[in-house]
Scaffold this motif. Structure first.
Motif, PDB file in Angstrom:
ATOM      1  N   PRO A  34      -3.200   3.413   1.876  1.00 27.99           N
ATOM      2  CA  PRO A  34      -4.080   3.175   3.029  1.00 27.99           C
ATOM      3  C   PRO A  34      -4.413   1.701   3.246  1.00 27.99           C
ATOM      4  N   LYS A  35      -4.198   0.869   2.233  1.00 28.74           N
ATOM      5  CA  LYS A  35      -4.441  -0.564   2.405  1.00 28.74           C
ATOM      6  C   LYS A  35      -3.134  -1.340   2.624  1.00 28.74           C
ATOM      7  N   MET A  47      -0.794  -2.112   0.750  1.00 23.48           N
ATOM      8  CA  MET A  47      -0.603  -3.145  -0.263  1.00 23.48           C
ATOM      9  C   MET A  47       0.863  -3.246  -0.680  1.00 23.48           C
ATOM     10  N   PRO A 104      -1.672  -1.815  -7.674  1.00 23.83           N
ATOM     11  CA  PRO A 104      -2.738  -1.087  -6.981  1.00 23.83           C
ATOM     12  C   PRO A 104      -3.998  -1.943  -6.830  1.00 23.83           C
ATOM     13  N   CYS A 105      -4.886  -1.487  -5.933  1.00 28.47           N
ATOM     14  CA  CYS A 105      -6.172  -2.157  -5.774  1.00 28.47           C
ATOM     15  C   CYS A 105      -7.082  -1.793  -6.953  1.00 28.47           C
ATOM     16  N   VAL A 110      -8.894   2.335  -7.621  1.00 26.50           N
ATOM     17  CA  VAL A 110      -8.313   3.601  -8.087  1.00 26.50           C
ATOM     18  C   VAL A 110      -9.367   4.351  -8.916  1.00 26.50           C
ATOM     19  N   CYS A 145      -6.558   8.052  -5.218  1.00 25.47           N
ATOM     20  CA  CYS A 145      -6.726   6.914  -4.326  1.00 25.47           C
ATOM     21  C   CYS A 145      -8.207   6.745  -3.991  1.00 25.47           C
ATOM     22  N   GLU A 146      -8.593   5.506  -3.741  1.00 26.63           N
ATOM     23  CA  GLU A 146      -9.981   5.198  -3.379  1.00 26.63           C
ATOM     24  C   GLU A 146     -10.425   5.944  -2.119  1.00 26.63           C
ATOM     25  N   HIS A 173      -4.875  11.808  -2.242  1.00 24.95           N
ATOM     26  CA  HIS A 173      -3.674  11.865  -3.088  1.00 24.95           C
ATOM     27  C   HIS A 173      -3.840  10.855  -4.213  1.00 24.95           C
ATOM     28  N   VAL A 222      -0.607   5.519  -5.063  1.00 23.01           N
ATOM     29  CA  VAL A 222       0.855   5.487  -5.013  1.00 23.01           C
ATOM     30  C   VAL A 222       1.461   4.490  -6.003  1.00 23.01           C
TER      31      VAL A 222
HETATM   32  S1  SF4 Z   1      -6.014   3.436  -4.671  1.00 19.98           S
HETATM   33 FE1  SF4 Z   1      -3.799   2.956  -4.595  1.00 19.98          FE
HETATM   34  S2  SF4 Z   1      -3.029   4.016  -2.785  1.00 19.98           S
HETATM   35 FE2  SF4 Z   1      -5.257   3.964  -2.602  1.00 19.98          FE
HETATM   36  S3  SF4 Z   1      -5.738   2.136  -1.414  1.00 19.98           S
HETATM   37 FE3  SF4 Z   1      -5.811   1.510  -3.564  1.00 19.98          FE
HETATM   38  S4  SF4 Z   1      -3.743   0.793  -4.014  1.00 19.98           S
HETATM   39 FE4  SF4 Z   1      -3.604   1.954  -2.122  1.00 19.98          FE
END
Ligand code: SF4
Length: 347
Positions: A9-10, A12, A16-17, A20, A26-27, A31, A34
């Motif tokens: 959704p970001k 990226m 990952p951001c 998590v 996912c934040e 799901h 990724v």
């Molecule tokens: S948790 Fe993973 S999939 Fe969700 S926004 Fe952050 S990097 Fe992207």
């Protein structure tokens, strides 16, 4: 199969951001993150935005803070001022002046609408403080970020803290469209190209825990020189994370976050941080104390001293914020912590 960038959704590339969830979700989406099962994305190198104009010639931004970091450990405090209030910045600036080395004016989950970064930086400087400006990729595309970086260089900020940013589906403005033209790694490269001293954040406790240090090393290759280590539960986990990052070749200055809690409102605000891990008993010790303000200051000083003794740590970030009406009282706590730490700061 869709690429990670298309599903995240970001959007990226260098995920990952830090958001998590502890169970790998996912934040924001329903799901798993990724990036959980993909190898660490290696920094590709090269200019992030080849069409960007040259930054106007200004005195080298960040040179003062680079020198200070070489000279001694530092204390950075989150800016506790109310959003959209120059009077609040002036008031907390008056309290913090001379007690901390810089204030981090960064992203806020509670107040998504802020003065623009460069304008806020100028207000902080006018209040007599060095400003470490937080910049996120959620609210601006790369052209707008390039403009902010040029303005921040012109203003001579101490450093720029580059984060991807929380998604707009979290926080106070879910009606806004997120941008995410870049992510923290690419913003770090862009900020370094603009001449800034660049910091990034990393969350040792956010999944995939075993690959967080490797990800940080890629941010360092992109241009980051300082890492704010998000709340990881105490000195031992921070020490382990720094060792691992150094083993991956990340020669960064580390500034671990120290949780500052002095009342129920500041505890609530801290608890809104993503993937927060506090030292065992930390909150209870403060909130059950006869004088939570004094106990919160004492707890933060003790933890800071433990962190400052670690190899690779060049300072601490006093992290947290006030409830709606507590900015000045919270600033007094930050000032008291900074003042108590000053004599113990190591060169
Ligand atoms: S948790 Fe993973 S999939 Fe969700 S926004 Fe952050 S990097 Fe992207």
């Amino acid at each position: 199969m869709e690429s990670s960038v298309a599903v995240c959704p970001k959007r990226m590339q260098y995920g990952p951001c830090g958001g998590v969830e502890f169970d790998g979700r996912c934040e924001v989406a329903e799901h798993a993150c990724v990036f959980l099962d993909t190898p660490t994305v290696r920094w590709a190198g090269g200019p992030v935005s080849p069409g960007a104009p040259a930054v106007p010639s200004v005195p080298e931004p960040g040179s003062d803070m680079r020198g200070l970091l070489r000279q001694r450990q530092i204390v950075v405090a989150d800016l506790p001022a109310r959003a959209l209030s120059s009077a609040s910045i002036e008031a907390v600036g008056g309290i913090l002046r001379g007690t901390v080395d810089a204030v981090l004016a960064g992203d806020s989950g509670a107040e998504r609408v802020q003065f623009s970064p460069a304008y806020r930086a100028s207000l902080v400087q006018r209040a007599g403080l060095r400003v470490w400006t937080g910049l996120n990729c959620r609210d601006r595309n790369r052209v707008a970020l390039e403009g902010e970086l040029a303005a921040l260089a012109d203003a001579g900020v101490a450093a720029v803290h580059c984060v991807t940013g929380d998604h707009t589906d979290t926080g106070s403005r879910p009606d806004a469209q997120p941008v995410f033209d870049l992510d923290s790694t690419r913003l770090a490269a862009l900020a370094r190209e603009a001449g800034h001293l660049v910091s990034v954040a990393e969350s040792p406790c956010a999944p995939p825990v075993s690959r967080r240090a490797a990800r940080l090393a890629e941010k360092a290759k992109a241009g980051a020189e300082v890492c704010f280590v998000n709340h990881a539960g105490g000195a031992a986990p921070v020490a382990a994370f720094i060792r691992e990052a150094q083993d991956h070749g990340a020669a960064l200055a580390f500034l671990p976050c120290v949780p500052v809690v002095v009342d129920a409102a500041s505890a609530r605000l801290l608890e809104s941080f993503t993937t927060l891990v506090l030292p065992p008993g930390y909150l209870g010790r403060i909130l059950r104390a006869r004088d939570p303000f004094a106990e919160g200051v004492a707890a933060a000083v003790e933890l800071s001293q433990e962190l400052l003794a670690l190899h690779g740590v060049r300072g601490v970030n006093l992290s947290g914020g006030a409830g709606p009406d507590g900015a000045e009282r919270f600033a007094e706590a930050l000032a008291a912590i900074g003042t108590e730490l000053a004599p113990t700061i190591a060169t």
